[in-house]
Design a protein around this motif. Structure first.
Motif, PDB file in Angstrom:
ATOM      1  N   CYS A 297       0.703  -1.139  -0.017  1.00 31.90           N
ATOM      2  CA  CYS A 297       0.015   0.080   0.068  1.00 31.90           C
ATOM      3  C   CYS A 297       0.971   1.192  -0.145  1.00 31.90           C
ATOM      4  N   ASP A 346      -2.154  -7.657  -5.939  1.00 27.36           N
ATOM      5  CA  ASP A 346      -2.843  -6.624  -5.067  1.00 27.36           C
ATOM      6  C   ASP A 346      -3.252  -5.448  -6.067  1.00 27.36           C
ATOM      7  N   HIS A 348      -4.839  -0.836  -5.526  1.00 22.78           N
ATOM      8  CA  HIS A 348      -5.396   0.051  -4.452  1.00 22.78           C
ATOM      9  C   HIS A 348      -6.032   0.975  -5.581  1.00 22.78           C
ATOM     10  N   HIS A 474      -8.605  -1.269  -0.818  1.00 18.33           N
ATOM     11  CA  HIS A 474      -7.463  -2.112  -1.031  1.00 18.33           C
ATOM     12  C   HIS A 474      -7.972  -3.550  -1.362  1.00 18.33           C
TER      13      HIS A 474
HETATM   14 ZN   LIG Z   1      -3.355  -2.218   0.733  1.00 18.23          ZN
END
Ligand SMILES: [Zn+2]
Ligand SMILES: [Zn+2]
Length: 599
Positions: A297, A346, A348, A474
């Motif tokens: 992140c 992942d 964001h 997220h």
């Molecule tokens: Zn994250």
């Protein structure tokens, strides 16, 4: 493990581990106790019986089970007491429980019992003044709880096996004896689980992964660290390519970030404060301290902040297959499913509150599309809402939670609400995928975050030219490449669909006279992008067929005189006895079509 029924069954299983400990104490007398936590699908307890004359064997399990049943009948209560840390140390010394004393001494020194080598140096945890102990019959345990009220609530349990386990997973420590068991709310569920257990063992991804040469995890390299071998890497690459393509189609931008970053970033993010047990020791480079990243992140935030952003830029969606490292106790490591280094799929999303609902809908759709593509038809969805301790105004929470609810309803996804179980920084949706044996695996997570935008002071310029705060999402869809492959292996039992199979077609020439023809055919197939293994080993055809079957290769072609003369192929599909004769063209078209349809 967020949802309610999961928590209930964990309390049941953990309470059963206390009951088992009591039974062992009653049967063997002088027992020293390690720990007895809940694990995936069950529980264990570690015992040291060196003080008593006996050593536990598998033969003792029925005896212990009998004793447990007897104790259940007595309706013993799980009695909780809060005592001072000093009192507790005195108590467990008196009870001759050195392992419990060790845990308490750590708690006194470091404020935690879950230490890794470096947190010994950092004494920043709060030292608790009191601890809770639970008494069941004559068995007293140091435990945070919660537990059942009475043993009467334990209806269906089974002790499964005994194994050796080093105290705290460290080979320098004494070897204890670990009894594994499981418990369910009903006998029916337990029976079904025991039937499944045999099948579960056959599907163990660690075994299959070894046999099919997909990956390895070795002591020499380090616990919880995965080496992807060429065949596993082929599967991973196909999944990654597919993942990237599908994300780009949906307006995500791919980014890359490094494996380490300055410690200050993690102080700013709060990980250093709240997540320290899972972080590795900082490393010094020049004058600064750096941390191996446990999450991606902060890096994505820095990319966002590299420019002034306007409302016209939003939403911004950064996606990365980012490798992270987290400390997990060695006792909980489990092949690919629980590792110390893993690659998250992942992303964001930075957006306005108005855009939240649409973004969540899109993530949900993508999640469902991905699960379906990989053969998961069933899943459970849980929406977790505002916990007692949280940041952000009620108004923001209300708005975000409503956005998640609307998204779930508009995509017609059935869901459960787990009240108060959101993270302190925002509500979230967790999706568990259900495999062919009915087991739930952690799947996609979608998490709304009000916290990071504040902590990192993330802005955009709104329509009126004023600074405004975006909201962050997220999300992972597969979870991690490691866990997902583990889950996939167990789901399909290592028999991958053609599009994912490392080797798609196995070619076995009958004799030397057929080598050249077979090699030429192999090249031809490869030119269509197919993954082929031409096996020239001097082995009998039945042996070779068995070999290819064991390797779970989707198609086997035996090439002999008949095939050479007729220019047709005798096609054997994995797991099917019947052969099909077809022309080369037909065969290639069939396989290409299956790959295109992700079959
Ligand atoms: Zn994250
Ligand atoms: Zn307990």
């Amino acid at each position: 493990m967020e949802n309610k029924s999961q928590k209930r069954i964990e309390i049941l299983r953990h309470s059963t581990s206390h009951l088992m400990a009591l039974a062992v104490l009653e049967l063997f007398g002088n027992v020293k106790f390690g720990i007895g936590p809940v694990i995936e699908n069950g529980f264990y307890y570690d015992f040291d019986l060196t003080g008593s004359s006996s050593k536990l064997t598998e033969n003792d399990l029925p005896k212990i089970e009998e004793k447990m049943k007897e104790l259940i009948e007595k309706g013993l209560k799980f009695e909780k007491k809060e005592i001072s840390l000093e009192e507790a140390i005195g108590l467990f010394k008196k009870l001759n429980q050195p392992y419990k004393v060790e845990l308490l001494e750590d708690l006194k020194k470091y404020g935690t019992t879950e230490i890794n080598s470096w947190s010994l140096i950092s004494q920043s945890k709060q030292i608790p003044k009191t601890v809770t102990i639970y008494q069941l019959g004559k068995f007293i345990d140091l435990c945070r709880g919660p537990h059942l009220k009475s043993t009467k609530e334990i209806k269906a349990f089974k002790l499964l096996k005994i194994a050796g386990a080093y105290w705290r997973g460290n080979e320098k420590n004494p070897m204890l004896q670990r009894i594994y068991g499981t418990a369910f709310f009903t006998q029916k569920e337990l029976d079904q689980y025991l039937i499944n257990l045999k099948e579960i063992e056959k599907r163990d991804h660690r075994e299959i992964g070894k046999n099919l040469d997909f990956f390895s995890i070795s002591e020499e390299l380090g616990a919880g660290l995965v080496l992807w071998h060429p065949k596993g890497a082929i599967i991973r690459k196909i999944i990654e390519d597919f993942w990237k393509k599908e994300h780009e189609k949906r307006g995500y931008q791919l980014v890359y970030s490094p494996h380490i970053g300055k410690l200050n970033l993690w102080k700013k993010s709060g990980h250093w404060e709240f997540y320290r047990e899972n972080l590795y020791s900082p490393i010094k480079i020049d004058e600064d301290e750096y941390l191996i990243k446990p999450m991606n992140c902060p890096f994505h935030i820095l990319i966002y902040q590299s420019q002034i952003r306007s409302y016209r830029d939003l939403p911004l969606r950064y996606a990365e297959l980012g490798t992270v490292y987290r400390y997990e106790r060695s006792g909980v490591l489990h092949g690919l499913v629980r590792a110390r280094g893993f690659t998250q799929d992942d992303a964001h999303i930075f957006c306005t509150y108005e855009q939240l609902e649409k973004e969540i809908i899109d993530v949900l759709k993508l999640s469902i599309f991905m699960m379906k593509t990989f053969g998961f038809k069933n899943y459970q969805v849980v929406l977790s809402t505002k916990p007692k301790k949280s940041i952000g105004s009620d108004q923001i929470w209300e708005k975000a939670t409503q956005a998640l609810k609307n998204a779930l309803e508009k995509t017609k996804v059935k869901y459960e609400i787990d009240p108060g179980q959101g993270a302190f920084y925002g509500p979230k949706i967790d999706i568990k995928v259900i495999d062919v044996l009915g087991r739930a695996w952690q799947g996609p997570t979608i998490q709304v975050d009000f916290n990071f935008p504040e902590r990192f002071d993330i802005n955009y310029i709104d329509k009126n030219g004023k600074k405004a705060r975006p909201v962050m999402i997220h999300r992972t869809v597969l979870g991690s490449m490691e866990r997902f492959l583990g889950c996939l292996i167990e789901h399909c039992k290592g028999i991958f669909p053609v599009w994912l199979s490392p080797v798609q077609i196995y070619l076995a020439p009958v004799g030397k006279a057929h080598w050249q023809y077979t090699q030429k055919l192999g090249k031809e197939l490869e030119n269509f992008g197919l993954r082929v293994w031409v096996d020239l080993a001097r082995e009998t055809i039945p042996y070779k067929i068995r070999k290819a079957e064991n390797q779970k290769i989707p198609y086997i072609l035996v090439i002999g005189d008949k095939e050479m003369k007729s220019k047709t192929l005798n096609v054997r599909q994995h797991g099917k006895k019947k052969l099909k004769r077809m022309s080369k063209k037909q065969f290639i078209e069939k396989v290409l079509k299956e790959i295109k349809n992700k079959k």
